[in-house]
Design an enzyme around this catalytic site. Structure first.
Site, PDB file in Angstrom:
ATOM      1  CG  ASN A 122       3.643  -3.322   2.416  1.00 42.06           C
ATOM      2  OD1 ASN A 122       3.082  -4.377   2.097  1.00 42.06           O
ATOM      3  ND2 ASN A 122       3.042  -2.387   3.124  1.00 42.06           N
ATOM      4  CE  LYS A 169       1.877   1.168  -0.449  1.00 40.82           C
ATOM      5  NZ  LYS A 169       0.960   0.964   0.643  1.00 40.82           N
ATOM      6  NE  ARG A 207       1.763  -4.783   6.564  1.00 41.49           N
ATOM      7  CZ  ARG A 207       0.572  -4.492   6.087  1.00 41.49           C
ATOM      8  NH1 ARG A 207       0.419  -4.070   4.849  1.00 41.49           N
ATOM      9  NH2 ARG A 207      -0.488  -4.620   6.854  1.00 41.49           N
ATOM     10  CG  HIS A 237      -3.006  -2.071  12.648  1.00 39.67           C
ATOM     11  ND1 HIS A 237      -4.327  -1.829  13.004  1.00 39.67           N
ATOM     12  CD2 HIS A 237      -2.905  -1.751  11.350  1.00 39.67           C
ATOM     13  CE1 HIS A 237      -4.984  -1.382  11.956  1.00 39.67           C
ATOM     14  NE2 HIS A 237      -4.133  -1.324  10.930  1.00 39.67           N
ATOM     15  CG  HIS A 257      -2.626   1.718  14.011  1.00 41.66           C
ATOM     16  ND1 HIS A 257      -1.317   1.955  13.641  1.00 41.66           N
ATOM     17  CD2 HIS A 257      -3.358   1.779  12.868  1.00 41.66           C
ATOM     18  CE1 HIS A 257      -1.272   2.150  12.322  1.00 41.66           C
ATOM     19  NE2 HIS A 257      -2.495   2.044  11.842  1.00 41.66           N
ATOM     20  CG  ASN A 271      -7.853   4.837   5.359  1.00 39.45           C
ATOM     21  OD1 ASN A 271      -8.697   5.714   5.537  1.00 39.45           O
ATOM     22  ND2 ASN A 271      -6.812   5.003   4.560  1.00 39.45           N
ATOM     23  NE  ARG A 315     -10.778  -3.627   6.856  1.00 42.42           N
ATOM     24  CZ  ARG A 315      -9.538  -3.296   7.209  1.00 42.42           C
ATOM     25  NH1 ARG A 315      -9.253  -2.962   8.454  1.00 42.42           N
ATOM     26  NH2 ARG A 315      -8.579  -3.325   6.323  1.00 42.42           N
ATOM     27  CG  ASP A 332     -10.427  11.309   4.692  1.00 48.14           C
ATOM     28  OD1 ASP A 332      -9.430  10.880   4.102  1.00 48.14           O
ATOM     29  OD2 ASP A 332     -10.397  12.260   5.503  1.00 48.14           O
ATOM     30  NE  ARG A 373      -7.401  14.634   5.950  1.00 50.62           N
ATOM     31  CZ  ARG A 373      -6.293  14.395   5.269  1.00 50.62           C
ATOM     32  NH1 ARG A 373      -5.442  15.364   5.036  1.00 50.62           N
ATOM     33  NH2 ARG A 373      -6.030  13.202   4.808  1.00 50.62           N
ATOM     34  N   GLY A 422      -3.085   7.749  11.088  1.00 51.39           N
ATOM     35  CA  GLY A 422      -3.510   9.024  10.477  1.00 51.39           C
ATOM     36  C   GLY A 422      -4.475   9.818  11.344  1.00 51.39           C
ATOM     37  N   GLY A 478      -5.221   9.150  14.730  1.00 51.02           N
ATOM     38  CA  GLY A 478      -4.664   9.326  16.072  1.00 51.02           C
ATOM     39  C   GLY A 478      -3.599  10.411  16.121  1.00 51.02           C
ATOM     40  CD  GLU A 479       0.929   9.257  13.296  1.00 55.76           C
ATOM     41  OE1 GLU A 479       1.391  10.011  12.422  1.00 55.76           O
ATOM     42  OE2 GLU A 479       1.116   8.016  13.294  1.00 55.76           O
ATOM     43  CD  GLU A 488       2.305   0.188  10.372  1.00 57.84           C
ATOM     44  OE1 GLU A 488       1.819   1.205   9.818  1.00 57.84           O
ATOM     45  OE2 GLU A 488       1.737  -0.909  10.380  1.00 57.84           O
TER      46      GLU A 488
HETATM   47  P1  ADP Z   1      -3.923   3.749   6.481  1.00 51.09           P
HETATM   48  O1  ADP Z   1      -4.615   2.962   7.558  1.00 51.09           O
HETATM   49  O2  ADP Z   1      -4.465   3.492   5.125  1.00 51.09           O
HETATM   50  O3  ADP Z   1      -2.409   3.722   6.582  1.00 51.09           O
HETATM   51  P2  ADP Z   1      -3.715   6.440   7.556  1.00 51.09           P
HETATM   52  O4  ADP Z   1      -2.989   5.988   8.779  1.00 51.09           O
HETATM   53  O5  ADP Z   1      -3.024   7.351   6.601  1.00 51.09           O
HETATM   54  O6  ADP Z   1      -4.366   5.253   6.759  1.00 51.09           O
HETATM   55  O7  ADP Z   1      -5.036   7.187   8.104  1.00 51.09           O
HETATM   56  C1  ADP Z   1      -6.015   7.688   7.250  1.00 51.09           C
HETATM   57  C2  ADP Z   1      -7.013   8.475   8.121  1.00 51.09           C
HETATM   58  O8  ADP Z   1      -6.312   9.514   8.797  1.00 51.09           O
HETATM   59  C3  ADP Z   1      -8.133   9.132   7.322  1.00 51.09           C
HETATM   60  O9  ADP Z   1      -9.371   8.969   7.997  1.00 51.09           O
HETATM   61  C4  ADP Z   1      -7.725  10.603   7.336  1.00 51.09           C
HETATM   62  O10 ADP Z   1      -8.849  11.457   7.320  1.00 51.09           O
HETATM   63  C5  ADP Z   1      -7.026  10.728   8.650  1.00 51.09           C
HETATM   64  N1  ADP Z   1      -6.098  11.872   8.592  1.00 51.09           N
HETATM   65  C6  ADP Z   1      -4.933  11.932   7.915  1.00 51.09           C
HETATM   66  N2  ADP Z   1      -4.394  13.177   8.035  1.00 51.09           N
HETATM   67  C7  ADP Z   1      -5.251  13.886   8.793  1.00 51.09           C
HETATM   68  C8  ADP Z   1      -5.268  15.233   9.277  1.00 51.09           C
HETATM   69  N3  ADP Z   1      -4.286  16.090   9.004  1.00 51.09           N
HETATM   70  N4  ADP Z   1      -6.328  15.611  10.033  1.00 51.09           N
HETATM   71  C9  ADP Z   1      -7.318  14.755  10.317  1.00 51.09           C
HETATM   72  N5  ADP Z   1      -7.370  13.483   9.892  1.00 51.09           N
HETATM   73  C10 ADP Z   1      -6.352  13.056   9.147  1.00 51.09           C
END
Ligand code: ADP
Length: 418
Positions: A13, A20, A97, A186, A214, A217, A247, A289, A291, A348, A350-351, A402
């Protein structure tokens, strides 16, 4: 799948100043090593490397271009003390990618000179990404001259969208002359989780109606019927749709003219909508973020953020905005699909973010999707059905991968060739 025992596939990537890489073993689909070269082309280039199960290492390197960066990565992959390969000849293919495939590519493809020309033509639509992605291809052609390169596009999975879903209601000439339309992004992740959902539900993808969310960020949703995308929330660019980290997602386009007439330049507006909006713009804490936003919202344990909210602080309001917009898309897609078997949460947020999922699913009762609060709370980064038994639309958390999807696509293309 008939993987040959010792075959390895490398995933690349490439960004404008970064590269990466991840190496996979095809026999197990396991990741053997990964890393990243940053600040390529500067005096402070450095290489981060990690063999699976070993600690991360970081070192300054000389990497004046992507080819040199990749050569240094390969040194790590083959060195006796850090490596996972005896020789580079074990690498049988490289999957790349590529962000934008425009209307040229609805599937991954083996890279040829013609393919490279088409990728270059798409640079207009992704000026920051496509030229950098191509640098990665060129680097591999130098370091692995005999190895096939496969291009896997973020946009390809969405190419199945029908014309009435991808056209914008603007003068037709802009589509004819500039190919201005919805592309969606995505795609690799949406495709991966859709297939994983089919495996989990033990039904063929062709028989399922899915809404895949998905949420990272950058965030996007897709409506998928029988394995084909019917609609998705991102557009010509990744700016529209859901409320994201920085965004804005969907806004009234006249806001742009309004701000321009107030004296902002196009670049300033571009920056504001891409980098200073979303959660960052509204949560009052200067962070995009989720979190941080959840922490600042000071939620009670069972708060579903589904009230009128007269006394909300800005962070609580930001999560409500995020959930409200997401539920709006899910409801619309449910209608367009004629119902849905499952809503999938990945990325991030969703999971991992139980509060964000709770806020969304609390708004989905009308489509028969009810949250099992206990399962939701216990789910972080693992595959789990978080809906109640009586839900007619399942809510399922599925970790995306991915890179593994790129490996699978690469393997499919190189074996189809023979
Ligand atoms: P990118 O789109 O850059 O790949 P990620 O898929 O890593 O980003 O998602 C980043 C988002 O996921 C951030 O808003 C972060 O706060 C959130 N996130 C990541 N880990 C956690 C967690 N353990 N609890 C809550 N939110 C999380």
């Amino acid at each position: 799948m008939p993987h040959r025992k010792y075959d390895k596939i490398l995933v690349i990537n490439a960004g404008s100043s970064s590269l990466k890489f991840m190496l996979f073993d095809m026999a197990t689909e396991g990741m053997l090593a990964k890393g990243m070269v940053e600040r390529i082309g500067t005096a402070s280039a450095n290489l981060v490397y990690q063999r699976a199960g070993a600690p991360k290492s970081e070192q300054a390197i000389a990497a004046e271009n992507h080819g040199k960066a990749l050569a240094m990565a390969c040194k790590m992959l083959t060195a006796p003390e850090t490596g996972v390969l005896k020789t580079l000849a074990e690498v049988k293919a490289v999957g790349h990618r590529i962000v934008h495939g425009a209307e040229f590519f609805s599937e991954p493809v083996l890279v040829t000179e013609e393919v490279k020309t088409s990728i270059k033509k798409c640079s207009d639509l992704a000026p920051l990404h496509n030229p950098a992605n191509l640098e990665g291809v060129v680097a591999c052609e130098t370091v692995f001259p005999q190895v096939p390169n496969v291009a896997v596009f973020d946009t390809a999975f969405h190419q199945a969208m029908p014309r009435h879903a991808y056209m914008y209601a603007i003068p037709r000439q802009y589509y004819d002359e500039h190919r201005i339309r919805k592309y969606g992004f995505h795609g690799t992740s949406h495709k991966f989780v859709a297939q994983a959902a089919a495996d989990y539900l033990k039904k063929p993808l062709s028989a399922l109606r899915l809404i895949t969310c998905h949420m990272g960020n950058g965030s996007s949703i897709a409506a998928i019927r029988g394995g084909k995308v019917l609609d998705t929330s991102m557009g010509l660019t990744p700016l529209p749709g859901m409320i994201m980290g920085t965004r804005c997602g969907d806004i009234d386009p006249s806001i742009i003219f309004f701000l321009a007439r107030k004296g902002m330049t196009i670049d300033e507006i571009d920056n504001a909508l891409n980098k200073k909006s979303g959660l960052f713009g509204v949560n009052g804490i200067g962070s995009g973020d989720m979190r941080d936003t959840v922490n600042a919202a000071q939620l009670e344990d069972d708060d579903d953020l589904n009230d009128d909210g007269d006394s909300d602080n800005d962070a609580r309001n930001a999560i409500k905005m995020f959930a409200h917009r997401t539920a709006l898309y899910i409801g619309g897609y449910y209608t367009l699909l004629g119902g849905a078997d499952a809503v999938i949460f990945t990325g991030g947020i969703g999971e991992n973010s139980a509060p964000a999922r709770r806020a969304i699913i609390s708004r989905l009762k009308a489509i028969g999707c009810n949250l099992d609060a206990k399962k939701n709370k216990a789910t972080s980064g693992t595959l789990n059905d978080i809906s109640t038994k009586d839900s007619t639309t399942r809510a399922i958390v599925i970790p995306t991968n991915e890179e593994l999807m790129i490996v699978r696509e690469t393997f499919r293309i190189i074996t189809a060739k023979k």
